[in-house]
Design a protein around this motif. Sequence first.
Motif, PDB file in Angstrom:
ATOM      1  N   GLN A 108       0.834  -1.201   0.000  1.00 20.38           N
ATOM      2  CA  GLN A 108       0.000   0.000   0.000  1.00 20.38           C
ATOM      3  C   GLN A 108       0.867   1.250   0.000  1.00 20.38           C
ATOM      4  O   GLN A 108       1.946   1.256   0.573  1.00 20.38           O
ATOM      5  N   ILE A 109       0.325   2.319  -0.613  1.00 24.96           N
ATOM      6  CA  ILE A 109       0.909   3.656  -0.438  1.00 24.96           C
ATOM      7  C   ILE A 109      -0.239   4.647  -0.280  1.00 24.96           C
ATOM      8  O   ILE A 109      -1.227   4.584  -1.000  1.00 24.96           O
ATOM      9  N   TRP A 110      -0.140   5.505   0.734  1.00 24.95           N
ATOM     10  CA  TRP A 110      -1.185   6.488   1.030  1.00 24.95           C
ATOM     11  C   TRP A 110      -0.584   7.898   0.935  1.00 24.95           C
ATOM     12  O   TRP A 110       0.567   8.122   1.336  1.00 24.95           O
ATOM     13  N   TYR A 111      -1.379   8.830   0.424  1.00 20.06           N
ATOM     14  CA  TYR A 111      -0.958  10.235   0.335  1.00 20.06           C
ATOM     15  C   TYR A 111      -1.994  11.157   0.983  1.00 20.06           C
ATOM     16  O   TYR A 111      -3.186  10.847   1.002  1.00 20.06           O
ATOM     17  N   GLU A 112      -1.529  12.303   1.455  1.00 22.08           N
ATOM     18  CA  GLU A 112      -2.401  13.442   1.749  1.00 22.08           C
ATOM     19  C   GLU A 112      -2.173  14.432   0.608  1.00 22.08           C
ATOM     20  O   GLU A 112      -1.033  14.810   0.332  1.00 22.08           O
ATOM     21  N   ALA A 113      -3.266  14.856  -0.038  1.00 19.01           N
ATOM     22  CA  ALA A 113      -3.158  15.776  -1.171  1.00 19.01           C
ATOM     23  C   ALA A 113      -3.826  17.101  -0.823  1.00 19.01           C
ATOM     24  O   ALA A 113      -4.868  17.132  -0.176  1.00 19.01           O
ATOM     25  N   GLY A 120     -11.038   8.482  -0.553  1.00 16.93           N
ATOM     26  CA  GLY A 120     -12.168   8.206   0.339  1.00 16.93           C
ATOM     27  C   GLY A 120     -12.573   9.380   1.192  1.00 16.93           C
ATOM     28  O   GLY A 120     -13.610   9.340   1.850  1.00 16.93           O
ATOM     29  N   ARG A 121     -11.763  10.428   1.229  1.00 23.17           N
ATOM     30  CA  ARG A 121     -12.075  11.569   2.111  1.00 23.17           C
ATOM     31  C   ARG A 121     -11.686  12.862   1.415  1.00 23.17           C
ATOM     32  O   ARG A 121     -10.616  12.964   0.805  1.00 23.17           O
ATOM     33  N   LEU A 122     -12.574  13.839   1.494  1.00 27.46           N
ATOM     34  CA  LEU A 122     -12.394  15.097   0.759  1.00 27.46           C
ATOM     35  C   LEU A 122     -12.901  16.256   1.624  1.00 27.46           C
ATOM     36  O   LEU A 122     -13.990  16.173   2.186  1.00 27.46           O
ATOM     37  N   PHE A 123     -12.109  17.297   1.744  1.00 28.86           N
ATOM     38  CA  PHE A 123     -12.550  18.517   2.434  1.00 28.86           C
ATOM     39  C   PHE A 123     -12.465  19.677   1.449  1.00 28.86           C
ATOM     40  O   PHE A 123     -11.415  19.909   0.848  1.00 28.86           O
ATOM     41  N   VAL A 124     -13.568  20.382   1.283  1.00 27.48           N
ATOM     42  CA  VAL A 124     -13.641  21.485   0.325  1.00 27.48           C
ATOM     43  C   VAL A 124     -13.703  22.810   1.097  1.00 27.48           C
ATOM     44  O   VAL A 124     -14.528  22.972   1.988  1.00 27.48           O
ATOM     45  N   MET A 125     -12.838  23.773   0.720  1.00 24.23           N
ATOM     46  CA  MET A 125     -12.839  25.087   1.358  1.00 24.23           C
ATOM     47  C   MET A 125     -13.177  26.147   0.312  1.00 24.23           C
ATOM     48  O   MET A 125     -12.612  26.089  -0.781  1.00 24.23           O
ATOM     49  N   PRO A 126     -14.024  27.111   0.566  1.00 26.09           N
ATOM     50  CA  PRO A 126     -14.759  27.269   1.843  1.00 26.09           C
ATOM     51  C   PRO A 126     -16.057  26.475   1.903  1.00 26.09           C
ATOM     52  O   PRO A 126     -16.770  26.582   2.877  1.00 26.09           O
ATOM     53  N   ASN A 127     -16.346  25.656   0.924  1.00 21.49           N
ATOM     54  CA  ASN A 127     -17.544  24.811   0.937  1.00 21.49           C
ATOM     55  C   ASN A 127     -18.810  25.652   0.967  1.00 21.49           C
ATOM     56  O   ASN A 127     -19.722  25.433   1.766  1.00 21.49           O
ATOM     57  N   PRO A 170     -21.878  27.453  -1.588  1.00 22.52           N
ATOM     58  CA  PRO A 170     -22.459  27.189  -2.916  1.00 22.52           C
ATOM     59  C   PRO A 170     -22.091  28.211  -3.984  1.00 22.52           C
ATOM     60  O   PRO A 170     -22.052  27.874  -5.164  1.00 22.52           O
ATOM     61  N   ASN A 171     -21.807  29.444  -3.616  1.00 25.10           N
ATOM     62  CA  ASN A 171     -21.538  30.445  -4.649  1.00 25.10           C
ATOM     63  C   ASN A 171     -20.093  30.946  -4.641  1.00 25.10           C
ATOM     64  O   ASN A 171     -19.807  32.062  -5.074  1.00 25.10           O
ATOM     65  N   VAL A 172     -19.191  30.081  -4.127  1.00 22.26           N
ATOM     66  CA  VAL A 172     -17.763  30.416  -4.152  1.00 22.26           C
ATOM     67  C   VAL A 172     -17.004  29.300  -4.869  1.00 22.26           C
ATOM     68  O   VAL A 172     -17.167  28.119  -4.537  1.00 22.26           O
ATOM     69  N   ILE A 173     -16.196  29.673  -5.849  1.00 25.34           N
ATOM     70  CA  ILE A 173     -15.322  28.682  -6.492  1.00 25.34           C
ATOM     71  C   ILE A 173     -14.330  28.203  -5.429  1.00 25.34           C
ATOM     72  O   ILE A 173     -13.660  29.032  -4.781  1.00 25.34           O
ATOM     73  N   PRO A 174     -14.244  26.883  -5.209  1.00 31.52           N
ATOM     74  CA  PRO A 174     -13.391  26.379  -4.121  1.00 31.52           C
ATOM     75  C   PRO A 174     -11.934  26.792  -4.297  1.00 31.52           C
ATOM     76  O   PRO A 174     -11.347  26.618  -5.373  1.00 31.52           O
ATOM     77  N   GLY A 175     -11.355  27.305  -3.212  1.00 30.80           N
ATOM     78  CA  GLY A 175      -9.962  27.760  -3.263  1.00 30.80           C
ATOM     79  C   GLY A 175      -8.980  26.707  -2.804  1.00 30.80           C
ATOM     80  O   GLY A 175      -7.803  26.741  -3.170  1.00 30.80           O
ATOM     81  N   GLU A 176      -9.455  25.770  -1.990  1.00 31.22           N
ATOM     82  CA  GLU A 176      -8.541  24.719  -1.501  1.00 31.22           C
ATOM     83  C   GLU A 176      -9.317  23.426  -1.279  1.00 31.22           C
ATOM     84  O   GLU A 176     -10.420  23.456  -0.734  1.00 31.22           O
ATOM     85  N   VAL A 177      -8.731  22.316  -1.688  1.00 29.68           N
ATOM     86  CA  VAL A 177      -9.330  21.000  -1.438  1.00 29.68           C
ATOM     87  C   VAL A 177      -8.243  20.080  -0.891  1.00 29.68           C
ATOM     88  O   VAL A 177      -7.144  20.000  -1.451  1.00 29.68           O
ATOM     89  N   ARG A 178      -8.582  19.436   0.207  1.00 31.55           N
ATOM     90  CA  ARG A 178      -7.673  18.440   0.801  1.00 31.55           C
ATOM     91  C   ARG A 178      -8.307  17.067   0.650  1.00 31.55           C
ATOM     92  O   ARG A 178      -9.503  16.923   0.915  1.00 31.55           O
ATOM     93  N   PHE A 179      -7.548  16.078   0.257  1.00 30.68           N
ATOM     94  CA  PHE A 179      -8.100  14.730   0.135  1.00 30.68           C
ATOM     95  C   PHE A 179      -7.024  13.672   0.315  1.00 30.68           C
ATOM     96  O   PHE A 179      -5.835  13.958   0.294  1.00 30.68           O
ATOM     97  N   THR A 180      -7.503  12.450   0.565  1.00 34.18           N
ATOM     98  CA  THR A 180      -6.603  11.312   0.723  1.00 34.18           C
ATOM     99  C   THR A 180      -6.554  10.523  -0.578  1.00 34.18           C
ATOM    100  O   THR A 180      -7.522  10.495  -1.334  1.00 34.18           O
ATOM    101  N   VAL A 181      -5.416   9.903  -0.826  1.00 37.80           N
ATOM    102  CA  VAL A 181      -5.281   8.986  -1.958  1.00 37.80           C
ATOM    103  C   VAL A 181      -4.617   7.721  -1.434  1.00 37.80           C
ATOM    104  O   VAL A 181      -3.628   7.801  -0.695  1.00 37.80           O
ATOM    105  N   GLU A 182      -5.160   6.569  -1.775  1.00 39.60           N
ATOM    106  CA  GLU A 182      -4.447   5.326  -1.439  1.00 39.60           C
ATOM    107  C   GLU A 182      -4.466   4.356  -2.599  1.00 39.60           C
ATOM    108  O   GLU A 182      -5.460   4.217  -3.305  1.00 39.60           O
ATOM    109  N   PHE A 183      -3.324   3.725  -2.822  1.00 45.13           N
ATOM    110  CA  PHE A 183      -3.181   2.679  -3.840  1.00 45.13           C
ATOM    111  C   PHE A 183      -2.751   1.380  -3.155  1.00 45.13           C
ATOM    112  O   PHE A 183      -1.961   1.405  -2.214  1.00 45.13           O
ATOM    113  N   ARG A 184      -3.284   0.264  -3.659  1.00 38.99           N
ATOM    114  CA  ARG A 184      -2.860  -1.050  -3.152  1.00 38.99           C
ATOM    115  C   ARG A 184      -2.658  -2.000  -4.324  1.00 38.99           C
ATOM    116  O   ARG A 184      -3.357  -1.912  -5.332  1.00 38.99           O
ATOM    117  N   ASN A 185      -1.696  -2.893  -4.157  1.00 41.54           N
ATOM    118  CA  ASN A 185      -1.435  -3.898  -5.187  1.00 41.54           C
ATOM    119  C   ASN A 185      -0.592  -5.002  -4.559  1.00 41.54           C
ATOM    120  O   ASN A 185       0.248  -4.722  -3.712  1.00 41.54           O
TER     121      ASN A 185
END
Length: 430
Positions: free
Chosen positions: A218-223, A275-282, A284-299
């Motif tokens: 596995q490899i996991w990232y914070e993006a 599997g997890r996403l945080f949208v800022m400022p979240n 409805p009428n603002v183009i999101p300026g920052e998004v944080r999310f997780t990424v994981e790959f397994r093989n």
Amino acid sequence: MAEPARTNQRIDGARLWTTLMAIAQIGGTPKGGVKRIALTEEDRLGRALFAEWCADAGLRMRVDSMGNMFARREGRDPHRPPVLFGSHLDSQPTGGKFDGALGVIAGLEVMRTLNDLDIVTEAPLELVNWTDEEGTRFGRAMMGSAVWAGLSGEAEIKALTDAQGTSVGEALAAIGYVGEAPAAMFPADALFELHIEQGPILEAEGRQIGIVTGAQAQIWYEAVVTGQESHAGTTPPVARKDALLTAARIIELVDGIMREVGSGGIADPGRGTVGRLFVMPNSPNVIPGEVRFTVEFRNPADEWIAATAETFPVRAAAIAAANACMLSLTPVLRIPAQPFDAACIALVEQAAAKLGYPARKMVSGAGHDAVNTARVIPTAMIFTPCKDGLSHNEAESLLPEEAAAGTQVLFEAVLARANRAISSLQTAAG
Ligand SMILES: [Zn+2]
């Protein structure tokens, strides 16, 4: 469904099923699932019932300082290290009856069958209930086996807290399971864990037994994607730095990398998940300026993970640049593939063949206590099918004959390992 016709040493499938249903009553939910979260009152009650059954079977119980339970049946040769088998009795908040419990109760059935048949094995046997496999309360999965195998520090684990601020150490003490034995590896000959597959392959192929050859890498990232917040109504397409749109295109890439492996079959290797996403400022009428999310790959292949670790950041950064955003990608976890022990795998394979159960070799998609023990002692796992591959769900389902088949294979593998010739033991030690 094939009966274990090629042996006269049979486990009692009806007794196994009755016992599985009895333990499922503890923390049983209205929807037919189980809520027996680690180190809660339900866990205490489940442990107490298990301990009572072990005592009735003449097993001697030892609890270590992480609350791991070892129920011992003596062998003919007191100098031989024990053969371990078991799993975990804790569950997810909306868990099923079989995830973990199957392996523990099947182990109990192995002990009861040996008693019925008056069999004394050469090596001693120990049935294990590991503490907190699920990680749902304190955020750390497989903690009991990790401390036992020396992969995590006991003090560090005991300091972890739940949402109410209760620590692992306090919760263990509260249910009376800080045992006297040190939570550390002792000489053990091998470990076998029977578990439901938690995936769809065995059912789809009509096979009774999965011969598990290891666990995948596995490899996991914070993006973090950084764009620019701006007005949804006034910012024209050319001026947009939309962090969410960019993140969405990177999520598409993660899925695409997963699907580049294999030919679209049910047993294709390779997993890629956001599997997890945080949208800022979240808003409805603002183009999101920052998004944080997780990424994981397994093989199953370390090489695939290594190649993905090279190419994914480059491809993701190109997507960010093409969308006028910045990407920061931090690797937070990297676990190598963990192969199981060839001799233990062979015993599982031979047992399935002897009993005439359709079987296949496979890699575990999920983590298990056996993956921790495999780092320090010879280990193998046995999978049974589960309906629709569903797990971590109250509807998790397994047929009585599937439970019995898995338990019969466990019985054969444990017996063969515990009775193996001393010369091979000396060879292994030398
Ligand atoms: Zn489990």
